[in-house]
Design an enzyme around this catalytic site. Structure first.
Site, PDB file in Angstrom:
ATOM      1  N   SER A  27       0.675  -1.049  -0.347  1.00  0.00           N
ATOM      2  CA  SER A  27      -0.106   0.129  -0.171  1.00  0.00           C
ATOM      3  C   SER A  27       0.722   1.467  -0.317  1.00  0.00           C
ATOM      4  O   SER A  27       0.514   2.564  -0.860  1.00  0.00           O
ATOM      5  CB  SER A  27      -1.093  -0.142   0.938  1.00  0.00           C
ATOM      6  OG  SER A  27      -0.460  -0.087   2.573  1.00  0.00           O
ATOM      7  N   ASN A  84      18.681   2.080  12.470  1.00  0.00           N
ATOM      8  CA  ASN A  84      18.400   1.371  13.221  1.00  0.00           C
ATOM      9  C   ASN A  84      17.311   2.905  14.442  1.00  0.00           C
ATOM     10  O   ASN A  84      18.451   3.478  15.304  1.00  0.00           O
ATOM     11  CB  ASN A  84      18.827   0.827  14.030  1.00  0.00           C
ATOM     12  CG  ASN A  84      19.179   0.629  15.166  1.00  0.00           C
ATOM     13  OD1 ASN A  84      17.805  -0.107  15.729  1.00  0.00           O
ATOM     14  ND2 ASN A  84      20.143  -0.237  16.021  1.00  0.00           N
ATOM     15  N   LYS A  86      16.082   2.479  16.636  1.00  0.00           N
ATOM     16  CA  LYS A  86      15.838   2.242  17.978  1.00  0.00           C
ATOM     17  C   LYS A  86      17.235   2.872  19.156  1.00  0.00           C
ATOM     18  O   LYS A  86      17.699   3.157  20.135  1.00  0.00           O
ATOM     19  CB  LYS A  86      15.702   1.289  18.627  1.00  0.00           C
ATOM     20  CG  LYS A  86      14.384   0.592  18.371  1.00  0.00           C
ATOM     21  CD  LYS A  86      14.292  -0.798  19.036  1.00  0.00           C
ATOM     22  CE  LYS A  86      12.886  -0.863  18.753  1.00  0.00           C
ATOM     23  NZ  LYS A  86      11.730  -2.083  18.281  1.00  0.00           N
ATOM     24  N   ASN A 107       3.752   3.183   7.243  1.00  0.00           N
ATOM     25  CA  ASN A 107       2.642   2.086   6.747  1.00  0.00           C
ATOM     26  C   ASN A 107       2.347   1.076   8.167  1.00  0.00           C
ATOM     27  O   ASN A 107       1.798  -0.175   7.775  1.00  0.00           O
ATOM     28  CB  ASN A 107       1.401   1.874   5.713  1.00  0.00           C
ATOM     29  CG  ASN A 107       3.096   0.645   5.033  1.00  0.00           C
ATOM     30  OD1 ASN A 107       4.452   0.541   5.588  1.00  0.00           O
ATOM     31  ND2 ASN A 107       2.610   0.442   3.846  1.00  0.00           N
ATOM     32  N   PHE A 108       3.288   1.807   8.959  1.00  0.00           N
ATOM     33  CA  PHE A 108       3.034   1.001  10.558  1.00  0.00           C
ATOM     34  C   PHE A 108       2.031   0.826  10.852  1.00  0.00           C
ATOM     35  O   PHE A 108       0.837   2.068  10.646  1.00  0.00           O
ATOM     36  CB  PHE A 108       4.292   1.158  11.398  1.00  0.00           C
ATOM     37  CG  PHE A 108       5.310   1.915  10.818  1.00  0.00           C
ATOM     38  CD1 PHE A 108       5.899  -0.279  10.975  1.00  0.00           C
ATOM     39  CD2 PHE A 108       6.420   2.600  10.755  1.00  0.00           C
ATOM     40  CE1 PHE A 108       7.575  -0.061   9.917  1.00  0.00           C
ATOM     41  CE2 PHE A 108       7.748   2.035  10.033  1.00  0.00           C
ATOM     42  CZ  PHE A 108       8.080   1.563  10.167  1.00  0.00           C
ATOM     43  N   ASP A 180      -5.181  -2.471  -1.165  1.00  0.00           N
ATOM     44  CA  ASP A 180      -3.417  -1.812  -0.883  1.00  0.00           C
ATOM     45  C   ASP A 180      -3.608  -1.030  -2.388  1.00  0.00           C
ATOM     46  O   ASP A 180      -2.465  -0.004  -2.432  1.00  0.00           O
ATOM     47  CB  ASP A 180      -2.480  -3.017  -1.501  1.00  0.00           C
ATOM     48  CG  ASP A 180      -2.311  -3.802   0.157  1.00  0.00           C
ATOM     49  OD1 ASP A 180      -2.577  -3.364   0.816  1.00  0.00           O
ATOM     50  OD2 ASP A 180      -1.899  -4.932   0.235  1.00  0.00           O
TER      51      ASP A 180
END
Lengths: 387, 387
Positions: A27, A84, A86, A107-108, A180
């Protein structure tokens, strides 16, 4: 040089627009692809481990270099930057990049970007003009917000499965990831509208889409009819092609292949085909006797070839078409003249063929022979450019 | 006051943009509807006789005031201006209007607007910044240019009919006018990109779309696979849902209804369902033994209810869904919380219910309770305003 392998050299409408694509699968990346073909610079922000999981999604087990052919198809004409999110240091670098971008897409599932410190309110503080687009399965709130937003599952729960097939068929999925693709198309609309708005006001916006809303929007004609009547428009018992349309609308088997018949009134249809049995019906009966009319036609059309019927219908200017598969379509002069394919050059010297952007500008097709990026291919150069 | 019947009051992104819609039926008008919901002022230019022929297109014989319900659904939130384009005087008035517009859209067959003196080159001389968007069936050139650009006929010749249904089914149409809708969505993308471009350069553009290019674009994943292999990806023999995806992807009948199963690896699927017969297969066989795996599942899942299987799959976090029709969907809490409907107030005091725009801006849904215009409703006021 292969004339198909050229990229468009004319100035493109979205030149200068920088898009950061925190997206995977179809999507979001399909929206990024459209923006790239229209001239935007699209940078995929990927996890340094596996990246966009579409890279390892096998379709018919076809691979190109280390990634799936599917990934190449959707992510050509983009750059890849790995970070990364994090790591405090790498997140700070991403934030500097966001400060210089025009669009951020993700799109999380709802909540993931917020947890990373990249929710809209946080990044708006870094860049007040940013257009922030988010695609989810079911929207950011409500009881479904955390459910997996997967195309087939959304098709299943959106009512769409009662549009295709015949009345006695079970629920019939549409055989492509239509949720999507539509959602991606609407994300592009929202993003571009927000860029127009920003040019006028200087302000950014948050644009939100969901597969559910996109799939319901696609059903707006049939849903409005349902809202008015309380009755679901039923598919025909035979030769169904659209639950709202009367006879003869449908696909019919002939002696040798198949024939598509659009909205043709009964009288001229009967005369053009020479189908005496249709005399039992008149135009007022195309809804009430839809299935009976279609059954008469289905039986009658088996008696001769598609070309035979096409000639008779087209002689009277009536709307019909033979059914083609891709091989038959590609063999036509019309296909060859429409310049519908393009060649993508891979970094290893190979090339792949794919569709081009469907939008023409000033009569010209938009081509790009840039391949999909390898994971992190542009991290170093982008760091140098923006830091 | 019904809370659903409100219009959005916040500033919309396309405020101030004037769109002239020389369009009928679905493809062009669906693009106009999206632009209107995003804040543009959309003026339908209609023939004073019948207007947009969609006004008289019956779907399930449902009518609202004098026009078909379908017309109301697609043309809400617009104005109507009637002009006889063959009258020199009225054409001159239209040209003055074009001089003040931002966007002109049409979906006539190639050549019609040129014959009226409203081709791109002619109107560009009136308004160098105009964005001119044209939608055709097959593009402006080539052997098909004059053919009727109708959704089902284009589905038939684009290869799309081999995506849905099972392998032994004949060609299977998608049961909604998907070519029209996608083409309209892409027209919006092209128009908005051209508006962004105009803000940067001051120059207008011509944007061209066709149903054929839109329907091929929708097939870009499967077409790229075909280009690479020369083989059309075949639909499964049973429970097909996407020709490129391996087992178990599909819709399965259960003891009481149906179950959608997305991409779930074989081992966790077998364990979650307790389906011993799946032990014959491993993950390397999901393409090579797709039909055999699906047949085992199809037989096995009939032994219990959808809820039974859903509970087992969801317990393990695996992707599955029950199949809902609209009645079942509307009964859910998620649907009610998503504010998916809106009420349109008609001039006769009646109201109709329809879907809202699928795009949210800054977390808010976009609503408009403005009905579709009656034929020529705004001719006089627009003449006064622009002449």
């Amino acid at each position: 040089m292969n004339p198909e392998s050229k990229s468009t050299t004319k100035s493109l409408p979205l030149e200068g627009v920088i898009v950061l694509e925190f997206c995977q699968y179809l999507s979001g990346p399909s929206a990024g692809l459209r923006l790239a073909d229209l001239g935007a610079r699209v940078i995929k922000i990927e996890n340094p481990g596996k990246g966009d999981l579409c890279r390892i999604l096998p379709i018919k087990n076809r691979w190109v270099e280390n990634d799936s052919l599917l990934f190449h198809t959707i992510n050509r004409n983009k750059e890849s930057y790995t970070a990364n999110l994090k790591s405090e240091h790498e997140l700070a670098e991403i934030k500097r990049l966001i400060g210089k971008a025009d669009v951020l897409m993700h799109n999380f599932r709802p909540g993931v970007m917020e947890k990373l410190g990249l929710g809209y309110e946080a990044v708006k503080a870094l860049n007040a003009g940013l257009v922030y687009a988010e695609i989810s399965g079911y929207g950011a709130e409500g009881p479904w917000a955390r459910k997996p937003g997967q195309d087939l599952l959304l098709q299943a729960m959106s009512g769409l499965m009662f549009a295709s097939g015949n009345q006695k068929d079970g629920p019939m999925p549409f055989g492509l990831a239509i949720g999507d693709m539509l959602c991606g198309a609407q994300a592009v609309q929202g993003i571009l509208a927000a860029l127009v708005h920003r040019k006028r006001t200087g302000k950014g916006s948050r644009i939100s889409l969901s597969l559910l809303e996109s799939l319901l929007d696609m059903q707006f004609e049939v849903l409005t009819t349902y809202f008015a009547s309380g009755k679901r428009p039923l598919r025909s018992a035979v030769n169904s092609a659209h639950p709202l349309l009367g006879a003869p609308y449908g696909i019919y088997a002939t002696k040798d292949s198949h024939l598509a018949i659009a909205m043709i009134p009964i009288a001229p249809l009967r005369e053009a085909l020479g189908c005496g049995e249709l005399e039992r019906f008149d135009q007022s009966m195309v809804f009430t006797h839809r299935d009976a009319i279609k059954q008469v036609l289905a039986d009658f059309l088996k008696s001769a070839t598609t070309d035979h019927w096409l000639a008779k219908l087209r002689e009277k200017g009536l709307w019909a078409m033979d059914v083609k598969d891709w091989k038959q379509l590609k063999a036509t002069q019309g296909y060859r003249q429409s310049n519908l394919e393009q060649i993508i050059k891979l970094t290893n010297g190979q090339s792949i063929k794919t569709n081009r952007c469907p939008i023409r500008i000033d009569g010209e097709v938009l081509l790009s022979d840039r391949p999909a990026p390898t994971l992190g291919e542009h991290t170093a150069s982008i760091k140098q450019e923006f830091n």
